[in-house]
Design a protein around this motif. Structure first.
Motif, PDB file in Angstrom:
ATOM      1  N   GLU A   1      -3.638  15.780  -3.340  1.00 29.97           N
ATOM      2  CA  GLU A   1      -3.299  17.215  -3.702  1.00 29.97           C
ATOM      3  C   GLU A   1      -3.416  17.239  -5.602  1.00 29.97           C
ATOM      4  N   THR A   2      -3.113  15.902  -5.929  1.00 27.56           N
ATOM      5  CA  THR A   2      -3.233  15.994  -7.384  1.00 27.56           C
ATOM      6  C   THR A   2      -4.709  16.300  -7.786  1.00 27.56           C
ATOM      7  N   VAL A   3      -5.612  15.770  -7.321  1.00 28.15           N
ATOM      8  CA  VAL A   3      -6.892  15.977  -7.693  1.00 28.15           C
ATOM      9  C   VAL A   3      -7.343  17.194  -7.440  1.00 28.15           C
ATOM     10  N   THR A   4      -6.674  18.112  -6.727  1.00 26.08           N
ATOM     11  CA  THR A   4      -7.297  19.597  -6.591  1.00 26.08           C
ATOM     12  C   THR A   4      -6.837  20.196  -7.586  1.00 26.08           C
ATOM     13  N   GLY A   5      -5.772  19.797  -8.573  1.00 27.49           N
ATOM     14  CA  GLY A   5      -5.367  20.544  -9.532  1.00 27.49           C
ATOM     15  C   GLY A   5      -6.113  20.578 -10.633  1.00 27.49           C
ATOM     16  N   ARG A   6      -5.483  21.527 -11.636  1.00 28.67           N
ATOM     17  CA  ARG A   6      -6.396  21.674 -12.947  1.00 28.67           C
ATOM     18  C   ARG A   6      -6.425  20.498 -13.733  1.00 28.67           C
ATOM     19  N   ALA A   7      -7.711  20.430 -14.271  1.00 28.66           N
ATOM     20  CA  ALA A   7      -7.929  18.928 -14.998  1.00 28.66           C
ATOM     21  C   ALA A   7      -6.820  19.111 -16.115  1.00 28.66           C
ATOM     22  N   ARG A   8      -6.341  18.200 -16.705  1.00 31.41           N
ATOM     23  CA  ARG A   8      -5.248  18.392 -17.926  1.00 31.41           C
ATOM     24  C   ARG A   8      -6.060  17.384 -19.045  1.00 31.41           C
ATOM     25  N   VAL A   9      -6.578  17.742 -19.909  1.00 38.04           N
ATOM     26  CA  VAL A   9      -7.539  17.096 -20.954  1.00 38.04           C
ATOM     27  C   VAL A   9      -6.569  17.189 -22.214  1.00 38.04           C
TER      28      VAL A   9
ATOM     29  N   ILE B   1     -14.077   8.190   0.006  1.00 41.83           N
ATOM     30  CA  ILE B   1     -14.735   8.770  -1.252  1.00 41.83           C
ATOM     31  C   ILE B   1     -15.181  10.305  -0.816  1.00 41.83           C
ATOM     32  N   GLN B   2     -15.690  10.408   0.154  1.00 39.95           N
ATOM     33  CA  GLN B   2     -15.975  11.946   0.852  1.00 39.95           C
ATOM     34  C   GLN B   2     -14.723  12.767   0.846  1.00 39.95           C
ATOM     35  N   LEU B   3     -13.626  12.141   1.275  1.00 43.74           N
ATOM     36  CA  LEU B   3     -12.240  13.101   1.468  1.00 43.74           C
ATOM     37  C   LEU B   3     -11.862  13.406   0.126  1.00 43.74           C
ATOM     38  N   ILE B   4     -11.914  12.339  -0.820  1.00 44.01           N
ATOM     39  CA  ILE B   4     -11.334  12.590  -2.192  1.00 44.01           C
ATOM     40  C   ILE B   4     -12.165  13.749  -2.834  1.00 44.01           C
ATOM     41  N   GLU B   5     -13.625  13.583  -2.732  1.00 40.26           N
ATOM     42  CA  GLU B   5     -14.559  14.377  -3.392  1.00 40.26           C
ATOM     43  C   GLU B   5     -14.117  16.102  -2.939  1.00 40.26           C
ATOM     44  N   LYS B   6     -14.153  15.984  -1.601  1.00 43.69           N
ATOM     45  CA  LYS B   6     -13.710  17.143  -0.910  1.00 43.69           C
ATOM     46  C   LYS B   6     -12.549  18.007  -1.548  1.00 43.69           C
ATOM     47  N   ASN B   7     -11.595  17.135  -1.792  1.00 47.31           N
ATOM     48  CA  ASN B   7     -10.328  17.729  -2.694  1.00 47.31           C
ATOM     49  C   ASN B   7     -10.821  18.017  -3.771  1.00 47.31           C
ATOM     50  N   LEU B   8     -11.434  17.267  -4.647  1.00 48.90           N
ATOM     51  CA  LEU B   8     -11.708  17.538  -6.143  1.00 48.90           C
ATOM     52  C   LEU B   8     -12.515  18.942  -6.167  1.00 48.90           C
ATOM     53  N   GLN B   9     -13.325  19.179  -4.996  1.00 46.05           N
ATOM     54  CA  GLN B   9     -14.233  20.472  -5.219  1.00 46.05           C
ATOM     55  C   GLN B   9     -13.244  21.714  -4.921  1.00 46.05           C
ATOM     56  N   LYS B  10     -12.084  21.366  -4.458  1.00 47.37           N
ATOM     57  CA  LYS B  10     -10.965  22.468  -4.449  1.00 47.37           C
ATOM     58  C   LYS B  10     -10.449  22.862  -5.706  1.00 47.37           C
ATOM     59  N   SER B  11     -10.698  22.219  -6.724  1.00 48.38           N
ATOM     60  CA  SER B  11      -9.905  22.262  -8.069  1.00 48.38           C
ATOM     61  C   SER B  11     -10.364  23.342  -8.705  1.00 48.38           C
TER      62      SER B  11
ATOM     63  N   LEU C   1       0.879  -1.168  -0.026  1.00 47.17           N
ATOM     64  CA  LEU C   1      -0.150   0.046  -0.150  1.00 47.17           C
ATOM     65  C   LEU C   1       0.990   1.068   0.128  1.00 47.17           C
ATOM     66  N   ALA C   2       0.406   2.247  -0.616  1.00 46.54           N
ATOM     67  CA  ALA C   2       0.937   3.513  -0.638  1.00 46.54           C
ATOM     68  C   ALA C   2       1.349   3.938   0.889  1.00 46.54           C
ATOM     69  N   GLU C   3       2.512   4.703   1.124  1.00 48.48           N
ATOM     70  CA  GLU C   3       2.697   5.401   2.394  1.00 48.48           C
ATOM     71  C   GLU C   3       1.931   6.601   2.435  1.00 48.48           C
ATOM     72  N   GLU C   4       1.886   7.177   3.634  1.00 53.74           N
ATOM     73  CA  GLU C   4       0.616   8.287   3.847  1.00 53.74           C
ATOM     74  C   GLU C   4       1.059   9.502   2.903  1.00 53.74           C
ATOM     75  N   ASP C   5       2.483   9.572   3.066  1.00 54.58           N
ATOM     76  CA  ASP C   5       2.622  10.677   1.996  1.00 54.58           C
ATOM     77  C   ASP C   5       2.455  10.686   0.619  1.00 54.58           C
ATOM     78  N   GLU C   6       2.465   9.466   0.184  1.00 50.04           N
ATOM     79  CA  GLU C   6       1.742   9.206  -1.343  1.00 50.04           C
ATOM     80  C   GLU C   6       0.246   9.489  -1.235  1.00 50.04           C
ATOM     81  N   ILE C   7      -0.334   9.228  -0.294  1.00 49.19           N
ATOM     82  CA  ILE C   7      -1.815   9.431  -0.247  1.00 49.19           C
ATOM     83  C   ILE C   7      -2.076  11.090  -0.151  1.00 49.19           C
ATOM     84  N   THR C   8      -1.241  11.535   0.484  1.00 51.24           N
ATOM     85  CA  THR C   8      -1.213  13.204   0.554  1.00 51.24           C
ATOM     86  C   THR C   8      -1.084  13.874  -0.802  1.00 51.24           C
ATOM     87  N   LYS C   9      -0.169  13.327  -1.448  1.00 49.53           N
ATOM     88  CA  LYS C   9       0.294  13.827  -3.041  1.00 49.53           C
ATOM     89  C   LYS C   9      -1.008  13.348  -3.668  1.00 49.53           C
TER      90      LYS C   9
END
Length: 185
Positions: A80-88, A159-169, A69-77
């Protein structure tokens, strides 16, 4: 089970692992099985949510990309990635879909979080196509299971944690940037 077979190649029974093609599973045992006259040592991995049990030869662990499994710092990263601008990319959907699928099946948490970021749609954005929605849900599922396992959260909380971060993007369709205006021209 004897102590000798409880651990192989740094993996042990009772440990959660990531198997690229299926996500987070648990090593339930290490067993020997005779195949074509050869005795193989196999990790028995249970994917509870998919009602799936996989037997992976110990010798194939690296080649199939199984990892801890990923380390906690990889989860944090990843969060952070999901809060960035979508690159399509402005390529055909079929090409992008293949790239997204490859990222999801790589088992790489950061690559998966990029897919979650790029395919996320907030309620005020246009509907996704069926295939976009499928890929988004697959990536979200893989990411949330790993976040859940590492941060010791329920799947719903992850899922709620990820969605909360997505909404910061930055909102995608708030103001098109100059690059996309040029591409549209």
């Amino acid at each position: 089970m004897n102590k000798k077979s409880a651990q192989r190649m740094g993996f042990k029974t009772g440990e959660s692992v990531v198997y690229p093609a299926h996500g987070v599973g648990m090593i339930t045992s290490i067993e020997e099985q005779e195949v074509a006259g050869l005795t193989l040592e196999l990790f028995v991995i249970s994917f509870e949510q998919d009602k799936l049990t996989l037997r992976v030869p110990v010798a194939k662990v690296k080649s199939v990309g199984m990892r801890k499994l990923a380390e906690e710092d990889e989860i944090t990263k990843a969060l952070e990635t999901v809060t960035g601008r979508a690159r399509v990319k402005r390529t055909m959907w079929s090409r992008r879909a293949q790239e997204y699928e490859a990222k999801i099946n790589s088992g790489d948490l950061n690559a998966i979080s990029e897919v979650v970021r790029d395919l996320y749609r907030s309620d005020d954005q246009p509907e996704q196509s069926y295939s976009e929605r499928q890929l988004f849900e697959q990536a979200m599922d893989r990411m949330s299971r790993e976040v859940s396992a590492v941060n010791k959260l329920t799947l719903t909380e992850a899922i709620q944690l990820i969605e909360k971060n997505l909404q910061k993007s930055p909102r995608r369709n708030a103001k098109p940037d100059e690059a996309s205006e040029e591409a549209a021209a």
